[in-house]
Design a protein around this motif. Structure first.
Motif, PDB file in Angstrom:
ATOM      1  N   ILE B  76       0.848  -1.204   0.000  1.00  0.00           N
ATOM      2  CA  ILE B  76       0.000   0.000   0.000  1.00  0.00           C
ATOM      3  C   ILE B  76       0.876   1.244   0.000  1.00  0.00           C
ATOM      4  CG2 ILE B  76      -1.632   1.335   1.397  1.00  0.00           C
ATOM      5  CD1 ILE B  76      -2.830  -1.363   2.293  1.00  0.00           C
ATOM      6  N   GLN B  77       1.930   1.231   0.836  1.00  0.00           N
ATOM      7  CA  GLN B  77       2.851   2.375   0.879  1.00  0.00           C
ATOM      8  C   GLN B  77       3.480   2.613  -0.484  1.00  0.00           C
ATOM      9  OE1 GLN B  77       3.308   4.339   3.462  1.00  0.00           O
ATOM     10  NE2 GLN B  77       3.350   3.227   5.391  1.00  0.00           N
ATOM     11  N   ALA B  78       3.867   1.536  -1.166  1.00  0.00           N
ATOM     12  CA  ALA B  78       4.508   1.665  -2.477  1.00  0.00           C
ATOM     13  C   ALA B  78       3.524   2.230  -3.497  1.00  0.00           C
ATOM     14  CB  ALA B  78       5.036   0.305  -2.933  1.00  0.00           C
ATOM     15  N   ARG B  79       2.287   1.734  -3.477  1.00  0.00           N
ATOM     16  CA  ARG B  79       1.286   2.241  -4.428  1.00  0.00           C
ATOM     17  C   ARG B  79       0.958   3.700  -4.139  1.00  0.00           C
ATOM     18  NH1 ARG B  79      -1.571  -2.661  -3.732  1.00  0.00           N
ATOM     19  NH2 ARG B  79      -3.294  -1.597  -2.718  1.00  0.00           N
ATOM     20  N   ALA B  80       0.843   4.023  -2.842  1.00  0.00           N
ATOM     21  CA  ALA B  80       0.548   5.411  -2.465  1.00  0.00           C
ATOM     22  C   ALA B  80       1.674   6.337  -2.908  1.00  0.00           C
ATOM     23  CB  ALA B  80       0.332   5.509  -0.956  1.00  0.00           C
ATOM     24  N   SER B  81       2.908   5.880  -2.747  1.00  0.00           N
ATOM     25  CA  SER B  81       4.056   6.688  -3.179  1.00  0.00           C
ATOM     26  C   SER B  81       4.019   6.889  -4.686  1.00  0.00           C
ATOM     27  CB  SER B  81       5.370   6.004  -2.788  1.00  0.00           C
ATOM     28  OG  SER B  81       5.465   5.888  -1.394  1.00  0.00           O
ATOM     29  N   HIS B  82       3.689   5.830  -5.417  1.00  0.00           N
ATOM     30  CA  HIS B  82       3.625   5.899  -6.882  1.00  0.00           C
ATOM     31  C   HIS B  82       2.572   6.917  -7.333  1.00  0.00           C
ATOM     32  CE1 HIS B  82       3.701   4.454 -11.019  1.00  0.00           C
ATOM     33  NE2 HIS B  82       2.388   4.339 -10.968  1.00  0.00           N
ATOM     34  N   ILE B  83       1.381   6.814  -6.752  1.00  0.00           N
ATOM     35  CA  ILE B  83       0.301   7.741  -7.120  1.00  0.00           C
ATOM     36  C   ILE B  83       0.683   9.174  -6.746  1.00  0.00           C
ATOM     37  CG2 ILE B  83      -2.100   8.384  -6.615  1.00  0.00           C
ATOM     38  CD1 ILE B  83      -2.625   5.349  -6.212  1.00  0.00           C
ATOM     39  N   SER B  84       1.250   9.336  -5.545  1.00  0.00           N
ATOM     40  CA  SER B  84       1.639  10.680  -5.090  1.00  0.00           C
ATOM     41  C   SER B  84       2.694  11.272  -6.006  1.00  0.00           C
ATOM     42  CB  SER B  84       2.180  10.620  -3.659  1.00  0.00           C
ATOM     43  OG  SER B  84       1.215  10.109  -2.783  1.00  0.00           O
ATOM     44  N   PHE B  85       3.654  10.427  -6.427  1.00  0.00           N
ATOM     45  CA  PHE B  85       4.713  10.909  -7.312  1.00  0.00           C
ATOM     46  C   PHE B  85       4.116  11.384  -8.635  1.00  0.00           C
ATOM     47  CE2 PHE B  85       7.798  10.316 -10.694  1.00  0.00           C
ATOM     48  CZ  PHE B  85       8.905  10.979 -10.203  1.00  0.00           C
ATOM     49  N   ASN B  86       3.179  10.599  -9.171  1.00  0.00           N
ATOM     50  CA  ASN B  86       2.564  10.985 -10.446  1.00  0.00           C
ATOM     51  C   ASN B  86       1.797  12.297 -10.323  1.00  0.00           C
ATOM     52  OD1 ASN B  86       3.557   8.831 -11.877  1.00  0.00           O
ATOM     53  ND2 ASN B  86       1.778   7.541 -11.526  1.00  0.00           N
ATOM     54  N   LEU B  87       1.045  12.451  -9.233  1.00  0.00           N
ATOM     55  CA  LEU B  87       0.298  13.694  -9.023  1.00  0.00           C
ATOM     56  C   LEU B  87       1.254  14.880  -8.867  1.00  0.00           C
ATOM     57  CD1 LEU B  87      -2.524  12.514  -6.587  1.00  0.00           C
ATOM     58  CD2 LEU B  87      -2.781  13.221  -8.968  1.00  0.00           C
ATOM     59  N   LEU B  88       2.327  14.647  -8.125  1.00  0.00           N
ATOM     60  CA  LEU B  88       3.314  15.708  -7.926  1.00  0.00           C
ATOM     61  C   LEU B  88       3.978  16.083  -9.247  1.00  0.00           C
ATOM     62  CD1 LEU B  88       4.638  17.429  -5.722  1.00  0.00           C
ATOM     63  CD2 LEU B  88       6.381  15.658  -5.487  1.00  0.00           C
ATOM     64  N   ALA B  89       4.248  15.071 -10.083  1.00  0.00           N
ATOM     65  CA  ALA B  89       4.873  15.328 -11.378  1.00  0.00           C
ATOM     66  C   ALA B  89       3.964  16.195 -12.253  1.00  0.00           C
ATOM     67  CB  ALA B  89       5.188  14.011 -12.080  1.00  0.00           C
ATOM     68  N   VAL B  90       2.671  15.866 -12.245  1.00  0.00           N
ATOM     69  CA  VAL B  90       1.713  16.673 -13.020  1.00  0.00           C
ATOM     70  C   VAL B  90       1.693  18.101 -12.505  1.00  0.00           C
ATOM     71  CG1 VAL B  90      -0.750  16.996 -13.510  1.00  0.00           C
ATOM     72  CG2 VAL B  90       0.266  14.718 -13.690  1.00  0.00           C
ATOM     73  N   PHE B  91       1.684  18.247 -11.187  1.00  0.00           N
ATOM     74  CA  PHE B  91       1.650  19.580 -10.581  1.00  0.00           C
ATOM     75  C   PHE B  91       2.909  20.379 -10.923  1.00  0.00           C
ATOM     76  CE2 PHE B  91       2.388  22.459  -6.953  1.00  0.00           C
ATOM     77  CZ  PHE B  91       1.202  23.172  -6.983  1.00  0.00           C
ATOM     78  N   VAL B  92       4.064  19.729 -10.841  1.00  0.00           N
ATOM     79  CA  VAL B  92       5.327  20.425 -11.104  1.00  0.00           C
ATOM     80  C   VAL B  92       5.436  20.827 -12.576  1.00  0.00           C
ATOM     81  CG1 VAL B  92       7.840  20.136 -11.197  1.00  0.00           C
ATOM     82  CG2 VAL B  92       6.578  19.428  -9.169  1.00  0.00           C
TER      83      VAL B  92
END
Lengths: 65, 131
Positions: B76-92
């Protein structure tokens, strides 16, 4: 993936917390396995099967059709 | 082997780290004369730490407070990190484009994107070698 973990646990008179303690995982993880929301790793599946003195195939049922 | 000390560290580690970071932000902001902003940041971190301690019995909160856990929790932590990274990438990337459109040079968005992208490429390279 369907499994018989809940039936085997109940037949052994175990609570989810007790089985979780024996497997070294959280109670929520046992619940997630029993309800099919989480498919355990091969290692955990083997450990569960051995704990109930069954084979992995007898505990976990993969639908390959 | 897990000990009582490990358990205490697991429960208090992240909240205390958050408070220490909040204190550092407070001092850094205060040194520039913005003590109000600094105290607000410290307050947010203290509140977050308190939330982790008060509701640590609930699984999602406990997972936020600890880095270890069983295989499902790590997944779950790994999936959450993956999703968060993708959202952050879109934002950046969005921030970078908007900054360019406004006549800016894209900084510091470009730096953040470079660090994130570089870390991702390096991590994929290392993990793929490990199998």
């Amino acid at each position: 993936m369907r499994n018989d973990v809940r039936a085997l646990r109940l037949s052994g008179g175990l609570s989810q917390a007790e089985l979780a303690g024996a497997m070294g995982v959280s109670r929520q993880t046992v619940n997630a396995i029993e309800t099919g929301r989480y498919s355990p790793s091969l290692t955990l599946a083997v450990r569960l099967a051995r704990y109930f003195e069954r084979t992995v195939e007898e505990v976990f049922h993969v639908d390959c059709d | 082997m897990s000990t009582a000390t490990d358990g205490a560290r697991g429960r208090w580690g992240v909240p205390l780290t958050g408070v220490v970071l909040g204190a550092a932000m407070c001092v850094a902001s205060g040194l520039n004369g913005r003590w109000g902003l600094g105290l607000a940041m410290l307050g947010i971190m203290v509140a977050y730490g308190a939330l982790l301690l008060l509701f640590g019995g609930r699984e999602p909160v406990a997972m936020l407070a600890r880095e270890d856990g069983d295989e499902r929790q790590r997944a779950i932590q790994a999936r959450a990190s993956h999703i968060s990274f993708n959202l952050l990438a879109v934002f950046v990337v969005g921030g970078f484009v908007v900054d360019l459109a406004r006549g800016g040079d894209g900084m510091p968005w470009a730096v953040i994107a470079a660090v994130g992208g570089g870390a991702y490429i390096a991590t994929v390279a290392v993990l793929s070698r490990r199998g």
